[in-house]
Write a protein that holds these residues in place. Structure first.
Motif, PDB file in Angstrom:
ATOM      1  N   HIS A   1       0.844  -1.378  -0.375  1.00 36.76           N
ATOM      2  CA  HIS A   1      -0.276   0.204   0.035  1.00 36.76           C
ATOM      3  C   HIS A   1       0.792   1.119   0.099  1.00 36.76           C
ATOM      4  O   HIS A   1       0.863   2.079  -0.717  1.00 36.76           O
ATOM      5  N   GLU A   2       1.573   0.863   0.551  1.00 35.63           N
ATOM      6  CA  GLU A   2       2.946   2.364   0.801  1.00 35.63           C
ATOM      7  C   GLU A   2       3.555   2.385  -0.702  1.00 35.63           C
ATOM      8  O   GLU A   2       3.855   3.746  -1.189  1.00 35.63           O
ATOM      9  N   ARG A   3       3.874   2.137  -1.466  1.00 36.16           N
ATOM     10  CA  ARG A   3       4.525   1.740  -2.079  1.00 36.16           C
ATOM     11  C   ARG A   3       3.646   2.009  -3.440  1.00 36.16           C
ATOM     12  O   ARG A   3       3.516   1.824  -4.463  1.00 36.16           O
ATOM     13  N   GLY A   4       2.190   1.680  -3.375  1.00 33.29           N
ATOM     14  CA  GLY A   4       1.793   2.026  -4.954  1.00 33.29           C
ATOM     15  C   GLY A   4       1.951   0.969  -5.473  1.00 33.29           C
ATOM     16  O   GLY A   4       1.429   0.718  -6.990  1.00 33.29           O
ATOM     17  N   THR A   5       1.988  -0.757  -4.527  1.00 31.92           N
ATOM     18  CA  THR A   5       1.753  -1.812  -6.009  1.00 31.92           C
ATOM     19  C   THR A   5       0.645  -2.427  -6.162  1.00 31.92           C
ATOM     20  O   THR A   5      -0.413  -1.805  -5.263  1.00 31.92           O
ATOM     21  N   ASP A   6       0.776  -2.786  -7.537  1.00 36.08           N
ATOM     22  CA  ASP A   6      -0.742  -3.400  -8.121  1.00 36.08           C
ATOM     23  C   ASP A   6      -0.843  -4.635  -7.452  1.00 36.08           C
ATOM     24  O   ASP A   6       0.188  -5.546  -7.890  1.00 36.08           O
ATOM     25  N   PRO A   7      -1.781  -5.664  -6.938  1.00 34.46           N
ATOM     26  CA  PRO A   7      -1.582  -6.454  -5.809  1.00 34.46           C
ATOM     27  C   PRO A   7      -1.411  -7.267  -6.452  1.00 34.46           C
ATOM     28  O   PRO A   7      -1.529  -8.784  -6.626  1.00 34.46           O
ATOM     29  N   THR A   8      -2.124  -7.677  -7.680  1.00 32.76           N
ATOM     30  CA  THR A   8      -2.881  -8.386  -9.120  1.00 32.76           C
ATOM     31  C   THR A   8      -1.736  -9.373  -9.799  1.00 32.76           C
ATOM     32  O   THR A   8      -1.751  -9.555 -10.435  1.00 32.76           O
ATOM     33  N   ARG A   9      -0.442  -7.674  -9.781  1.00 37.91           N
ATOM     34  CA  ARG A   9       0.519  -8.532 -10.565  1.00 37.91           C
ATOM     35  C   ARG A   9       2.585  -8.161  -9.895  1.00 37.91           C
ATOM     36  O   ARG A   9       1.936  -8.023  -9.133  1.00 37.91           O
ATOM     37  N   HIS A  10       2.711  -9.870 -10.359  1.00 32.34           N
ATOM     38  CA  HIS A  10       4.884  -8.981 -10.017  1.00 32.34           C
ATOM     39  C   HIS A  10       5.503  -7.714  -9.868  1.00 32.34           C
ATOM     40  O   HIS A  10       4.775  -7.335 -10.746  1.00 32.34           O
ATOM     41  N   ASP A  11       5.444  -7.314  -8.705  1.00 32.81           N
ATOM     42  CA  ASP A  11       6.168  -6.165  -9.198  1.00 32.81           C
ATOM     43  C   ASP A  11       7.751  -6.160  -8.870  1.00 32.81           C
ATOM     44  O   ASP A  11       8.317  -7.833  -9.156  1.00 32.81           O
ATOM     45  N   HIS A  12       8.434  -4.833  -9.293  1.00 30.61           N
ATOM     46  CA  HIS A  12      10.339  -5.449  -9.200  1.00 30.61           C
ATOM     47  C   HIS A  12      10.325  -4.259  -7.984  1.00 30.61           C
ATOM     48  O   HIS A  12      10.265  -3.043  -8.697  1.00 30.61           O
ATOM     49  N   VAL A  13      11.273  -4.528  -7.319  1.00 32.75           N
ATOM     50  CA  VAL A  13      11.972  -4.062  -6.328  1.00 32.75           C
ATOM     51  C   VAL A  13      13.906  -3.531  -7.356  1.00 32.75           C
ATOM     52  O   VAL A  13      15.073  -3.726  -7.258  1.00 32.75           O
ATOM     53  N   PRO A  14      13.816  -2.681  -8.069  1.00 33.34           N
ATOM     54  CA  PRO A  14      14.623  -1.608  -7.919  1.00 33.34           C
ATOM     55  C   PRO A  14      16.061  -1.969  -7.857  1.00 33.34           C
ATOM     56  O   PRO A  14      15.872  -1.665  -6.082  1.00 33.34           O
TER      57      PRO A  14
ATOM     58  N   ALA B   1      18.238  -0.337  -6.447  1.00 28.12           N
ATOM     59  CA  ALA B   1      19.143   1.160  -5.651  1.00 28.12           C
ATOM     60  C   ALA B   1      17.653   1.737  -4.807  1.00 28.12           C
ATOM     61  O   ALA B   1      17.762   2.457  -3.964  1.00 28.12           O
ATOM     62  N   GLU B   2      16.375   0.331  -5.069  1.00 25.54           N
ATOM     63  CA  GLU B   2      15.811   1.142  -3.454  1.00 25.54           C
ATOM     64  C   GLU B   2      15.559  -0.261  -2.366  1.00 25.54           C
ATOM     65  O   GLU B   2      14.980  -0.490  -2.170  1.00 25.54           O
ATOM     66  N   THR B   3      16.265  -1.317  -2.574  1.00 21.46           N
ATOM     67  CA  THR B   3      16.275  -2.498  -1.810  1.00 21.46           C
ATOM     68  C   THR B   3      17.094  -2.327  -0.617  1.00 21.46           C
ATOM     69  O   THR B   3      15.945  -3.010   0.338  1.00 21.46           O
ATOM     70  N   ALA B   4      17.879  -1.532  -0.574  1.00 17.03           N
ATOM     71  CA  ALA B   4      17.873  -1.379   0.839  1.00 17.03           C
ATOM     72  C   ALA B   4      17.167  -0.293   1.877  1.00 17.03           C
ATOM     73  O   ALA B   4      16.518  -1.200   2.755  1.00 17.03           O
ATOM     74  N   VAL B   5      16.888   0.131   0.566  1.00 14.04           N
ATOM     75  CA  VAL B   5      15.255   1.320   1.783  1.00 14.04           C
ATOM     76  C   VAL B   5      14.030  -0.122   1.584  1.00 14.04           C
ATOM     77  O   VAL B   5      13.727   0.174   2.923  1.00 14.04           O
ATOM     78  N   VAL B   6      13.675  -0.857   1.249  1.00  7.69           N
ATOM     79  CA  VAL B   6      12.702  -1.834   1.030  1.00  7.69           C
ATOM     80  C   VAL B   6      12.826  -2.904   2.127  1.00  7.69           C
ATOM     81  O   VAL B   6      12.015  -3.120   2.482  1.00  7.69           O
ATOM     82  N   THR B   7      13.691  -3.629   2.171  1.00 10.41           N
ATOM     83  CA  THR B   7      14.833  -4.182   3.195  1.00 10.41           C
ATOM     84  C   THR B   7      14.204  -3.672   4.366  1.00 10.41           C
ATOM     85  O   THR B   7      14.355  -4.132   5.543  1.00 10.41           O
ATOM     86  N   ALA B   8      14.740  -1.909   4.162  1.00 11.09           N
ATOM     87  CA  ALA B   8      14.859  -2.098   5.786  1.00 11.09           C
ATOM     88  C   ALA B   8      13.961  -1.868   6.589  1.00 11.09           C
ATOM     89  O   ALA B   8      13.286  -1.893   7.659  1.00 11.09           O
TER      90      ALA B   8
ATOM     91  N   TRP C   1      13.821 -12.839  -4.547  1.00  5.46           N
ATOM     92  CA  TRP C   1      13.172 -12.338  -6.273  1.00  5.46           C
ATOM     93  C   TRP C   1      13.128 -11.027  -6.462  1.00  5.46           C
ATOM     94  O   TRP C   1      12.784 -10.974  -7.707  1.00  5.46           O
ATOM     95  N   HIS C   2      13.903  -9.927  -5.962  1.00  2.00           N
ATOM     96  CA  HIS C   2      14.741  -8.916  -6.193  1.00  2.00           C
ATOM     97  C   HIS C   2      12.149  -7.774  -6.196  1.00  2.00           C
ATOM     98  O   HIS C   2      11.439  -7.480  -7.094  1.00  2.00           O
ATOM     99  N   ARG C   3      11.475  -9.046  -5.491  1.00  2.00           N
ATOM    100  CA  ARG C   3       9.996  -8.306  -5.028  1.00  2.00           C
ATOM    101  C   ARG C   3       9.906  -8.226  -4.522  1.00  2.00           C
ATOM    102  O   ARG C   3      10.074  -9.225  -3.240  1.00  2.00           O
ATOM    103  N   THR C   4       8.100  -8.029  -4.021  1.00  2.00           N
ATOM    104  CA  THR C   4       7.667  -8.201  -2.531  1.00  2.00           C
ATOM    105  C   THR C   4       6.518  -9.497  -2.276  1.00  2.00           C
ATOM    106  O   THR C   4       6.343  -9.096  -0.855  1.00  2.00           O
ATOM    107  N   TYR C   5       6.468 -10.151  -3.417  1.00  2.00           N
ATOM    108  CA  TYR C   5       5.989 -11.673  -3.094  1.00  2.00           C
ATOM    109  C   TYR C   5       6.689 -12.301  -1.834  1.00  2.00           C
ATOM    110  O   TYR C   5       5.274 -12.306  -0.667  1.00  2.00           O
TER     111      TYR C   5
END
Length: 492
Positions: free
Chosen positions: A423-436, A438-445, A475-479
């Motif tokens: 929800h914070e990232r505005g991800t479409d839950p019906t599709r697999h996303d991709h975390v670049p 450059a954003e991985t450290a922020v997302v995992t934190a 797999w560089h995604r939030t699933y």
């Protein structure tokens, strides 16, 4: 106990590390191929290298995903064009490596989504239409005409050509079981439905299993990612010469007759086959060594990955929690399979059981992805616990670690943190996303903060916490995520 050589479906934690965690409960060890041989996302593994690794491995048993050994992984089996003969040559390693061999093959899925994250590229435009065409093809079996569809002819022919190759390979796997090359074969139905081409193929394979009279060593049920853990349990029961007697309990009178989302048969039918695949016997409660409690599928299309609900049924959760407490009070070893919704555990049930310490009394827990994934991993854990208890190899710390790990993954992440993060990232839950990158450290934190927040609220298993800096996105995604649990020294 024993050493087991594992060729997993791919490098995701549920395929690569969950089987090892299950084995550790019984004091056994699992060895996997080097990371560069295994598939990762759409990158295929090295099937020839895997065949060499398996043929040269020294172990007491082998657990093998045939898609990985033959084609380089589950996703590779949907994308690669290797001919049948080449795959069968790679499968020759099954007769050269460790024995007995406990193998798995998967009936290819037909997802209901315009998403090519794990499928051929044309799935991005035609996925839902192919899913609908698949259902119409199944319903038309035995009739002279093909159903109509707007899917272009080259695409639908490619879709069915790939399926045909994989179906031929699944038939060949049945032959290996009939020849005795495979001690056990599990045929999984991956993300299917009551009406689907995959369900028709799965039914045909079940029919051939009966005709070949190999029902004692070929099992067919919904699921895929959990099969490695299930077959590790099978290796444990065989090595110990002990088949645990398991009872199944459900607080809902019709609960085991319900058909979960993504599956073609009732959850009770799936449990019967999953239990047989682990080497356990299903018995009534009076004669059972341990009990599997099932929180059954709830009505509707809510799903913690694609359509997170605002709430779940508190009455259903309370009934299942009360059943768990009664069994624990009787001194029963209990594992809980939370199949209420797809892709995550029921927060109401978790809150009920953690609120009074009931969760800490469980032997095992699962509540992830499909009902087949959940049931298989919960049963595998329960079986490993019982084998360890009987043989004197039970590792209580490993059992506790796995109990904590599944709660973090199945609830703290899947049904608490993941919907909030998306929800914070505005991800479409019906599709697999991709975390670049450059954003991985922020997302995992951020994920780590959410995990710690919810884990602290639950206080379910003092003495364990997510190790700082250990959260990764395999797999560089939030699933899915990976993480490490560490012991804190607190008294549990």
């Amino acid at each position: 106990m024993i050493d087991i050589a594992l060729v997993p479906l791919d490098d995701r934690p549920v395929c690569r590390t969950l089987p090892a965690m299950v084995a550790a409960v019984a004091g056994a060890r699992v060895h996997t191929p080097p990371a560069d041989l295994l598939p990762a996302g759409r990158r295929p593994g090295d099937p020839d290298g895997l065949a060499r690794w398996l043929a040269e491995r020294r172990a007491d048993a082998a657990v093998v995903a045939l898609e990985t050994l033959g084609l380089g992984g589950l996703i590779a089996s949907r994308l690669r064009d290797d001919p049948v003969g080449v795959v069968l040559r790679r499968w020759g390693a099954l007769a050269e490596g460790p024995t007995p061999v406990y193998a798995a093959t998967v009936v290819q899925r037909t997802p209901d989504a315009d998403d090519a994250g794990e499928e051929p590229d044309y799935w991005a435009r035609h996925g839902r239409a192919l899913h609908a065409y698949s259902a119409r093809l199944h319903r038309a079996v035995g009739t002279p005409d093909l159903p109509t569809t707007d899917v272009p002819a080259p695409i639908r022919r490619d879709f069915l050509r790939r399926r045909h190759r994989n179906h031929v390979l699944n038939q060949a796997a049945l032959g290996l079981a009939a020849q005795g090359v495979l001690d056990t074969l599990v045929v999984g139905a991956d993300d299917t439905a009551v009406a689907a081409v995959g369900t028709a193929e799965w039914q045909w394979l079940r029919t051939w299993t009966s005709w070949l009279e190999v029902g004692d060593r070929v099992l067919a049920h919904p699921g895929a990612d959990e099969i490695g853990a299930v077959l590790v349990a099978r290796a444990l029961t065989a090595a110990a010469g002990h088949a645990p007697r398991i009872a199944v309990a459900c607080a809902e009178p019709d609960g085991l007759a319900r058909v979960a989302r993504y599956e073609p048969v009732s959850i009770g039918d799936g449990i019967a086959s999953q239990a047989a695949a682990t080497g356990a016997h299903l018995v009534d409660r009076a004669h059972a060594d341990a009990v599997l409690v099932v929180h059954p599928p709830q009505p509707g299309d809510a799903d913690w990955a694609t359509a997170p609900p605002s709430d779940t049924d508190p009455a259903a959760a309370a009934r299942t929690a009360a059943l768990v407490r009664r069994l624990l009070a009787e001194g029963r070893p209990v594992a809980l399979a939370d199949c209420a919704l797809g892709n995550g555990a029921d927060p109401r049930l978790v809150a009920d059981l953690t609120g009074d310490g009931g969760y800490a009394g469980l032997v095992g827990f699962a509540g992830w992805n499909t009902a087949g994934n959940t049931v298989g991993s919960a049963l595998a854990t329960l079986v490993a616990y019982q084998v360890g208890a009987v043989t004197g190899t039970l590792d209580a710390t490993a059992a506790r670690r796995l109990l904590a790990h599944r709660l973090v993954d199945d609830h703290v992440w899947m049904s608490y943190a993941r919907p909030r993060l998306r929800h914070e990232r505005g991800t479409d839950p019906t599709r697999h996303d991709h975390v670049p990158d450059a954003e991985t450290a922020v997302v995992t934190a951020r994920i780590e903060r959410l995990l710690r927040e919810r884990w602290g609220q639950l206080a379910a298993l003092p003495g364990w916490s997510v190790a700082p800096g250990s959260v990764t996105l395999p797999w560089h995604r939030t699933y899915e995520i990976d993480f490490v649990l560490e012991e804190t020294g607190e008294q549990s």
